[in-house]
Design an enzyme around this catalytic site. Structure first.
Site: not given
Length: 183
Positions: A1-3, A65
């Site tokens: 995941h990118c968070i 981001f």
């Protein structure tokens, strides 16, 4: 995941079930420390130029981001810009094709709008250092390599630039490549 908060959540969840997650915790710490490393690399690049930090200008390429999105939440660009201001860098501007305006909130200060600029040969040449924070597909790697006097590439976005003279201007973080000289 990118968070970037996901590793913290996974670590917390694993501890809840008595699993050890030292690798996840360590990787989260390393990621959180990277903006400090990037800023030190920018300062080193500027130190090789005939300019003082207070007169230096830095161009931040990408404040989102991740590439090809407009979401700036959790972007390392905010921390990098704050740290550059703390170092006394004279001028900080940014270019991001997906983010038309951007501001940072330094501790105990009001939000500060960071000026957005077009990505042109003249703009690149007028900055003492250019740092690639987000690798958007719309960024022209050859334009950047040809016109920016010094480059700190945090994303290996200039990997397709093979000209040895241009490569000398690039500090590619995490690759073993090093900054050699400036034009």
């Amino acid at each position: 995941h990118c968070i970037p908060i996901d590793p913290h959540y996974l670590s917390w969840l694993a501890r809840k079930y008595d699993f050890e997650t030292s690798f996840i915790t360590l990787s989260a710490r390393i990621n959180e420390g990277m903006p400090f490393y990037v800023v030190e690399s920018i300062v080193e690049a500027i130190a090789r130029r005939p300019v003082q930090l207070s007169d230096a200008s830095v161009l931040v390429l990408g404040v989102a981001f991740k590439g090809n999105v407009d979401d700036t939440r959790h972007s390392p660009a905010a921390t990098i810009i704050k740290l550059l201001r703390e170092k006394g860098i004279g001028t900080i501007r940014y270019h991001d094709p997906h983010v038309p305006s951007y501001e940072v909130s330094p501790a105990d200060e009001e939000s500060i709008e960071v000026p957005s600029v077009e990505l042109t040969p003249e703009v690149l040449a007028s900055h003492d250092a250019t740092v690639i924070v987000t690798d958007h597909d719309a960024l022209d790697s050859h334009l950047i390599a040809e016109h920016a006097p010094t480059i700190v590439d945090t994303r290996n976005a200039l990997s397709d630039v093979t000209d040895p003279e241009l490569r000398q201007k690039i500090a590619l973080l995490g690759s073993g490549d090093s900054y050699h000289s400036t034009v």
